[in-house]
Write a protein that holds these residues in place. Structure first.
Motif, short mmCIF file in Angstrom:
data_model
loop_
_atom_site.label_atom_id
_atom_site.label_comp_id
_atom_site.label_asym_id
_atom_site.label_seq_id
_atom_site.Cartn_x
_atom_site.Cartn_y
_atom_site.Cartn_z
N ARG A 146 43.78 46.80 37.90
CA ARG A 146 44.36 46.04 39.02
C ARG A 146 44.10 46.75 40.34
NH1 ARG A 146 47.91 44.78 34.94
NH2 ARG A 146 49.85 45.69 35.31
N ARG A 147 44.22 48.06 40.33
CA ARG A 147 43.93 48.82 41.56
C ARG A 147 42.45 48.71 41.90
NH1 ARG A 147 46.24 54.70 42.06
NH2 ARG A 147 45.79 54.22 44.22
N VAL A 185 41.72 45.34 43.59
CA VAL A 185 42.21 45.31 44.98
C VAL A 185 41.30 46.14 45.87
CG1 VAL A 185 44.10 46.06 46.50
CG2 VAL A 185 44.62 44.83 44.38
N ARG A 221 37.90 44.53 46.56
CA ARG A 221 38.01 43.49 47.58
C ARG A 221 38.06 44.11 48.97
NH1 ARG A 221 42.04 38.78 47.25
NH2 ARG A 221 40.68 38.19 48.96
N GLU A 272 48.91 49.61 48.93
CA GLU A 272 48.47 49.70 47.53
C GLU A 272 48.73 51.10 46.99
OE1 GLU A 272 45.73 50.89 44.40
OE2 GLU A 272 45.48 51.48 46.49
N GLN A 317 49.85 43.10 42.72
CA GLN A 317 48.45 42.72 42.91
C GLN A 317 48.35 41.37 43.61
OE1 GLN A 317 46.25 41.89 39.32
NE2 GLN A 317 44.29 42.22 40.33
N LEU A 373 49.17 41.84 47.30
CA LEU A 373 48.06 42.47 48.00
C LEU A 373 46.90 41.50 48.17
CD1 LEU A 373 48.20 45.96 46.29
CD2 LEU A 373 48.81 45.46 48.66
N ASN A 374 46.63 40.70 47.14
CA ASN A 374 45.55 39.72 47.23
C ASN A 374 45.85 38.67 48.31
OD1 ASN A 374 43.59 40.61 45.42
ND2 ASN A 374 44.65 39.70 43.68
N GLU A 408 45.07 40.26 51.53
CA GLU A 408 43.62 40.35 51.70
C GLU A 408 43.03 38.98 52.04
OE1 GLU A 408 42.42 42.06 47.99
OE2 GLU A 408 42.59 44.10 48.74
#
Length: 108
Positions: A33-34, A37, A40, A76, A92, A95-96, A99
């Motif tokens: 998952r990290r 992120v 991206r 993150e 996640q 954060l997405n 982003e």
């Protein structure tokens, strides 16, 4: 002689603890998952540089976008630090979404 054996034993224990911490740190950085992120964020960084190069956005706009990406990256890292080196699915998603907001600003 006894002191030497004790010193070597202490050194061995310290070395194994350091090696274990290094292995855990590597796992934390490579958590799927990290990694997604961070991939991206890296991709957005390339897009920002490309947009500046093509004259689509100004350097000032690029600085602002990079600042927003750095803030997402720091968030993150903070989330991962609270969860044993990984982020949850909800984190996640959050954060997405952030982003996605920055992504929509690139090349407007």
């Amino acid at each position: 002689m006894n002191r030497i054996v004790k010193a070597l034993a202490i050194s061995a224990v310290a070395l194994s603890a350091t090696t274990g911490a290094f292995a855990q740190t590597q796992w934390q950085k490579d958590h799927p998952r990290r990694a997604e992120v961070n991939h991206r964020l890296a991709n957005q960084n390339k897009r920002i540089h490309n947009e500046v190069k093509e004259g689509e956005i100004t350097k000032s706009q690029a600085r602002q976008l990079h600042k927003e990406d750095r803030q997402i990256r720091q968030e993150e890292r903070d989330m991962a630090a609270q969860n044993g080196g990984h982020i949850t699915k909800q984190e996640q998603r959050t954060l997405n979404q952030q982003e996605n907001q920055v992504s929509r600003q690139i090349g407007k």
